[in-house]
Each structure stands twice: as C-alpha cells, then as structure tokens.
Design a protein around this motif. Structure first.
Motif, mmCIF file in Angstrom:
data_model
loop_
_atom_site.group_PDB
_atom_site.id
_atom_site.type_symbol
_atom_site.label_atom_id
_atom_site.label_comp_id
_atom_site.label_asym_id
_atom_site.label_seq_id
_atom_site.Cartn_x
_atom_site.Cartn_y
_atom_site.Cartn_z
ATOM 1 N N GLY A 191 -35.816 22.319 -0.388
ATOM 2 C CA GLY A 191 -34.819 22.264 0.673
ATOM 3 C C GLY A 191 -33.640 21.412 0.295
ATOM 4 O O GLY A 191 -33.014 20.782 1.150
ATOM 5 N N ARG A 192 -33.319 21.379 -1.007
ATOM 6 C CA ARG A 192 -32.295 20.451 -1.493
ATOM 7 C C ARG A 192 -30.909 20.763 -0.968
ATOM 8 O O ARG A 192 -30.147 19.869 -0.640
ATOM 9 C CB ARG A 192 -32.285 20.436 -3.025
ATOM 10 N N ASP A 193 -30.558 22.057 -0.917
ATOM 11 C CA ASP A 193 -29.191 22.382 -0.526
ATOM 12 C C ASP A 193 -29.126 23.837 -0.102
ATOM 13 O O ASP A 193 -30.027 24.635 -0.381
ATOM 14 C CB ASP A 193 -28.225 22.148 -1.693
ATOM 15 N N ALA A 194 -28.034 24.182 0.592
ATOM 16 C CA ALA A 194 -27.729 25.571 0.903
ATOM 17 C C ALA A 194 -26.811 26.119 -0.180
ATOM 18 O O ALA A 194 -25.915 25.426 -0.658
ATOM 19 C CB ALA A 194 -27.060 25.664 2.265
ATOM 20 N N LEU A 195 -27.021 27.379 -0.554
ATOM 21 C CA LEU A 195 -26.281 27.993 -1.646
ATOM 22 C C LEU A 195 -25.869 29.409 -1.259
ATOM 23 O O LEU A 195 -26.555 30.085 -0.495
ATOM 24 C CB LEU A 195 -27.139 28.057 -2.914
ATOM 25 N N ALA A 215 -29.047 31.334 0.387
ATOM 26 C CA ALA A 215 -30.203 30.467 0.147
ATOM 27 C C ALA A 215 -30.037 29.294 1.112
ATOM 28 O O ALA A 215 -29.245 28.390 0.858
ATOM 29 C CB ALA A 215 -30.259 29.996 -1.301
ATOM 30 N N HIS A 216 -30.762 29.325 2.225
ATOM 31 C CA HIS A 216 -30.467 28.401 3.334
ATOM 32 C C HIS A 216 -30.968 26.983 3.121
ATOM 33 O O HIS A 216 -30.461 26.048 3.729
ATOM 34 C CB HIS A 216 -31.006 28.964 4.649
ATOM 35 N N GLY A 217 -31.976 26.792 2.259
ATOM 36 C CA GLY A 217 -32.470 25.446 1.976
ATOM 37 C C GLY A 217 -33.075 24.745 3.168
ATOM 38 O O GLY A 217 -33.025 23.519 3.267
ATOM 39 N N MET A 218 -33.709 25.501 4.075
ATOM 40 C CA MET A 218 -34.301 24.934 5.282
ATOM 41 C C MET A 218 -35.749 25.393 5.411
ATOM 42 O O MET A 218 -36.162 26.372 4.788
ATOM 43 C CB MET A 218 -33.506 25.356 6.523
ATOM 44 N N THR A 219 -36.521 24.690 6.225
ATOM 45 C CA THR A 219 -37.855 25.147 6.581
ATOM 46 C C THR A 219 -37.749 26.038 7.810
ATOM 47 O O THR A 219 -36.717 26.075 8.480
ATOM 48 C CB THR A 219 -38.789 23.970 6.880
ATOM 49 N N VAL A 220 -38.848 26.718 8.152
ATOM 50 C CA VAL A 220 -38.784 27.615 9.318
ATOM 51 C C VAL A 220 -38.576 26.829 10.611
ATOM 52 O O VAL A 220 -37.891 27.311 11.525
ATOM 53 C CB VAL A 220 -40.035 28.513 9.419
ATOM 54 N N ALA A 221 -39.115 25.621 10.709
ATOM 55 C CA ALA A 221 -38.898 24.822 11.917
ATOM 56 C C ALA A 221 -37.439 24.389 12.014
ATOM 57 O O ALA A 221 -36.851 24.395 13.101
ATOM 58 C CB ALA A 221 -39.823 23.601 11.929
ATOM 59 N N LEU A 414 -19.290 27.917 2.906
ATOM 60 C CA LEU A 414 -20.548 27.249 2.603
ATOM 61 C C LEU A 414 -20.499 25.783 3.026
ATOM 62 O O LEU A 414 -21.469 25.252 3.584
ATOM 63 C CB LEU A 414 -20.862 27.365 1.109
ATOM 64 N N MET A 415 -19.389 25.114 2.782
ATOM 65 C CA MET A 415 -19.247 23.722 3.218
ATOM 66 C C MET A 415 -19.357 23.614 4.737
ATOM 67 O O MET A 415 -19.986 22.688 5.267
ATOM 68 C CB MET A 415 -17.910 23.162 2.742
ATOM 69 N N ALA A 416 -18.782 24.572 5.458
ATOM 70 C CA ALA A 416 -18.863 24.563 6.920
ATOM 71 C C ALA A 416 -20.303 24.769 7.379
ATOM 72 O O ALA A 416 -20.782 24.092 8.313
ATOM 73 C CB ALA A 416 -17.965 25.648 7.506
ATOM 74 N N PHE A 417 -21.027 25.685 6.728
ATOM 75 C CA PHE A 417 -22.438 25.887 7.088
ATOM 76 C C PHE A 417 -23.267 24.649 6.786
ATOM 77 O O PHE A 417 -24.139 24.260 7.580
ATOM 78 C CB PHE A 417 -23.024 27.097 6.360
ATOM 79 N N ARG A 418 -23.023 24.020 5.637
ATOM 80 C CA ARG A 418 -23.774 22.812 5.296
ATOM 81 C C ARG A 418 -23.608 21.730 6.357
ATOM 82 O O ARG A 418 -24.543 20.985 6.663
ATOM 83 C CB ARG A 418 -23.329 22.294 3.929
ATOM 84 N N ALA A 419 -22.409 21.620 6.924
ATOM 85 C CA ALA A 419 -22.166 20.617 7.968
ATOM 86 C C ALA A 419 -22.984 20.930 9.211
ATOM 87 O O ALA A 419 -23.559 20.021 9.843
ATOM 88 C CB ALA A 419 -20.681 20.557 8.301
ATOM 89 N N VAL A 420 -23.054 22.197 9.601
ATOM 90 C CA VAL A 420 -23.877 22.592 10.755
ATOM 91 C C VAL A 420 -25.352 22.381 10.439
ATOM 92 O O VAL A 420 -26.110 21.828 11.243
ATOM 93 C CB VAL A 420 -23.606 24.066 11.119
ATOM 94 N N ARG A 421 -25.772 22.839 9.272
ATOM 95 C CA ARG A 421 -27.173 22.734 8.838
ATOM 96 C C ARG A 421 -27.679 21.304 8.898
ATOM 97 O O ARG A 421 -28.811 21.033 9.309
ATOM 98 C CB ARG A 421 -27.270 23.285 7.414
ATOM 99 N N ARG A 422 -26.811 20.358 8.499
ATOM 100 C CA ARG A 422 -27.216 18.962 8.400
ATOM 101 C C ARG A 422 -27.738 18.418 9.733
ATOM 102 O O ARG A 422 -28.620 17.567 9.769
ATOM 103 C CB ARG A 422 -26.023 18.135 7.911
ATOM 104 N N ARG A 423 -27.236 18.920 10.839
ATOM 105 C CA ARG A 423 -27.643 18.428 12.153
ATOM 106 C C ARG A 423 -29.076 18.783 12.497
ATOM 107 O O ARG A 423 -29.675 18.178 13.395
ATOM 108 C CB ARG A 423 -26.704 18.998 13.227
#
Length: 428
Positions: A191-195, A215-221, A414-423
C-alpha cells in the motif's frame, strides 16, 4: 456418541483468534526446536475476520448476517470464514453472496455460479454478478439480512472487479437501509502509493465505477471508507451505515509474503501474489490482440502473440525499467484465443519489488510491443479505454508517444487522487 460437525467447528473457531497450541513439557529438544522455528514463521498479520472472531462477533450481535465473499475469504489456518461463522452460535449467518467467479471460485472471467444452496452449510448463495443499484438492493431485501459483511482478497488494481462488487453492494445496502461491515485484508502489491491514471467518469464500467488510480495502493477497508466518503452518497442519496474491522500487524510497505497469511487465488487467473504484483500494469494487455498469459501457469507475467520473437524482450530490456528484467519466452496457452498455438513474447521477472512500478512497466511494454511488432492492434471494442479509464493511453501510443510522455500525462490527476486517498488511510 454423535458428534456435531457444527459444534466441532464452533469449538475450533477460536483458532481464528490466533490461539496457540500447547506444547507438552515432555516434548524432546528436537520438537521444541521445531516449535520455536514455527513460531518465527507464524502469522504476523491478523485479518479483519480474525479480529472480529477474537472479539466474539460483538459487532454482529443480534443481526441476521449476509456474507459477501469467495474462496479467498479464509482464516489464517485456511478455513472458509462462512464455514467458521456458520458453526459458531455467537453469530447468525443467514445468506451468502457471490460475485464474478462465484462463491467457490469455479468459473472463468465474465462468469458466475448462479444461485444455489451451499452443500457445506446449507446456506442460500445469491449471485450478485451483473446486478447493481435497485436490483441489488431488492436482492438484499429479499434475502432478509440486517447486516452485510464483506470479506474478499483484492489484487490492488482498479480494473479488478471485486472492489466494484464492494462498491455496488455498499450503494445497494445504503438504498435498502442495511448495515455494512468490511473485514480488512492486505493489498498484496503493498500500500505504498497510488500509481497510474485516474478514471474519467465518462468511462465508468464494472471495471471502474469511480475516479481512483489504476493501482490504488489501498486495502479494501480503506477503499470502503473512501467510497462512503466520496462516492456512495452521490449514487445512493446517502452514505451507508459502515463499520470496518482493521487488520493488526500490517504495514503499508508489506508485500503479501510478509504477512504470513495463506494465499488463495481470489479469481482463477490471479494465481499467486506475484501475479497481483504485475497485474495493475499487464492487465492492460487484455485491451490488445495479444495474449496476457491466460492458459499458462504464469498469467499476466507471460505476454506475447503469434509471430513475435525475441525483438520485443530486447526492446523491453533496453528501456532499462527499474526493478524488472524480461526473458524471451515461448508458450502454448491451454485455453483462450491462442489455445494450442505457439505464442512468442516475454516473461516478466521482478527482481526489486520496491523499485518496480507496474503501471509504468505496462505502458513501456505496450509502447515497445507496438514498435517492434507490425501485427500489434487494440481490441476493436476499445476495451483498453475501459481498462485505463480514458482514451488517452490508446491515442497517445498510437500517436507515437514514448513511455515517459504517457506516464507524465496523468501527473496532476494522480496527485489530486493521492491527496483524497490520504484522508482514508488507516495504516503506517
């Protein structure tokens, strides 16, 4: 004396909570040494299910439970979670829901098992594949469940359909007024990063309902939390009543082999964790006229076509991509479009997982395949646009763009998604 299978399984369900076997004091030194060695290799990660079971299923107390899962929903000692829950008097499972490939995972891509009574437990199994929205909400209402529990192994790629079964079921549960619980499992590719590119909503399909990275770099939860915070209210008119049970012991940099958990292919061609490692890149080859390795023991790691030779592997190696080598390879698929015919191409060998970028590698392989093989073509239905989430990859490669230009084209989104993902991330 009659022995109840249900009672036996219930007594053993404590294994899901990680209970350790007792070693006799009379055991000799050799046996003690083996036990110590086994302890070193013991499971480090406890899945959401293990933690739910250890807590006595209190989260599900008094509920009629429907479980959305498949053959990958197992305990650390490889028992099916539905079997374990059904055998435990502390939880009331009344229905099971299967998706693409079915509850038991028998059909190939694009197929499911239909509705039936599970011979192991007697529970009704309902088919959710190709159902969404109101139809899926009505199925949940008809099944008479109060709470839906999702527990299935993901592969880490946007176009892997299990995460959109999760999304569709969350939307339907919100519509039907059902509770929703997600039991977490590791992302096998870490889950290191989104790509990769982010989906354009104009290209939403069952292999990509909402704008997340390839490559979302997230778990299902974590995905469930993101869906509920960003997308479910828009689709259902409200968020679903959601609870997630996190893992313990998992770290974002972990690949699957660090978890100590058993791997069960969550779909017939997701053969090993190595498959999942490359899949978010090489899955794009399903949008071409080439073989993506189905019908071999290394699907998505073996790629090729009739008429290809070593020129492609040489071009791919010359690209000097980080963390990966390419071997010239020939194979005969046992099923699919190239069944029984010799295919030439390459075999991907990842030698440094931490340096390897699966999406960049997949783009480089598409670019070099088109440049070295005159027979290269996209599928006529432009499936590549559904896989990549827009027309961009196809049109840029057709226009002669190199790998760096294609990869650079999605930097801002991708940078915009990473910012949302981080939350929504829950692990370090």
């Amino acid at each position: 004396m009659t022995v109840s299978r249900r009672a036996l399984l219930a007594a053993g369900a404590g294994g899901a909570a990680g209970a350790a076997p007792v070693v006799s004091a009379a055991a000799d030194g050799r046996r003690a040494g083996c036990q110590a060695a086994a302890a070193e290799r013991s499971v480090r990660v406890r899945t959401g299910f293990e933690r739910l079971a250890a807590d006595g299923y209190r989260l599900l107390e008094g509920q009629r439970v429907g479980v959305i899962t498949n053959q990958s929903g197992i305990t650390s000692d490889a028992r099916g979670v539905v079997d374990v829950m059904h055998a435990d008097r502390r939880v009331r499972v009344t229905a099971v829901f299967g998706a693409e490939h079915g509850y038991r995972g028998t059909p190939q891509a694009g197929l499911s098992e239909g509705d039936y009574a599970d011979p192991s437990t007697g529970l009704p199994v309902h088919d959710t594949y190709r159902k969404s929205g109101r139809a899926l909400a009505e199925l949940f209402a008809k099944a008479g469940v109060d709470t839906l529990v999702y527990d299935s192994q993901d592969a880490g790629a946007r176009f892997y359909t299990c995460i959109w079964t999760l999304y569709d079921c969350m939307v339907a549960a919100a519509t039907a007024g059902k509770r929703f619980v997600v039991l977490d499992r590791p992302n096998p590719a870490s889950g290191r990063d989104a790509l990769g590119p982010v989906l354009d909503r104009a290209h939403s399909t069952f292999i990509g309902r909402a704008p997340i990275a390839q490559a979302h770099g997230m778990t299902v939860a974590e995905l469930a939390l993101l869906y509920n915070g960003e997308f479910v209210p828009e689709a259902a008119g409200r968020a679903v009543e959601l609870a997630v049970v996190e893992m313990s012991g998992w770290r974002r940099a972990d690949f699957f082999d660090a978890t100590g958990l058993p791997w069960v292919p969550p779909s017939p061609n997701m053969a090993t964790p190595d498959t999942a490692l490359v899949y978010s890149g090489t899955g794009m080859f399903e949008g071409t006229n080439m073989s993506e390795g189905r019908g071999t023991v290394r699907p998505f790691e073996m790629l090729g076509a009739e008429g290809l030779d070593g020129a492609w592997a040489r071009a791919a190696n010359a690209a000097d991509l980080p963390g990966v080598h390419f071997r010239e390879a020939y194979y005969v698929p046992t099923f699919g479009p190239f069944q029984g015919r010799t295919v030439g191409g390459l075999h991907i060998h990842v030698h440094d997982r931490y340096a390897y970028d699966p999406v960049r590698t997949g783009i480089a392989l598409l670019v070099t395949a088109k440049r070295t093989w005159s027979g290269f073509a996209w599928r006529p239905d432009r499936f590549i646009d559904k896989l990549t989430g827009s027309t961009r990859v196809r049109t840029m490669i057709d226009a002669g763009a190199d790998t760096e230009t294609v990869v650079g084209s999605w930097r801002e989104e991708l940078m915009a998604f990473r910012a949302v993902r981080r939350r929504y991330l829950r692990y370090d």
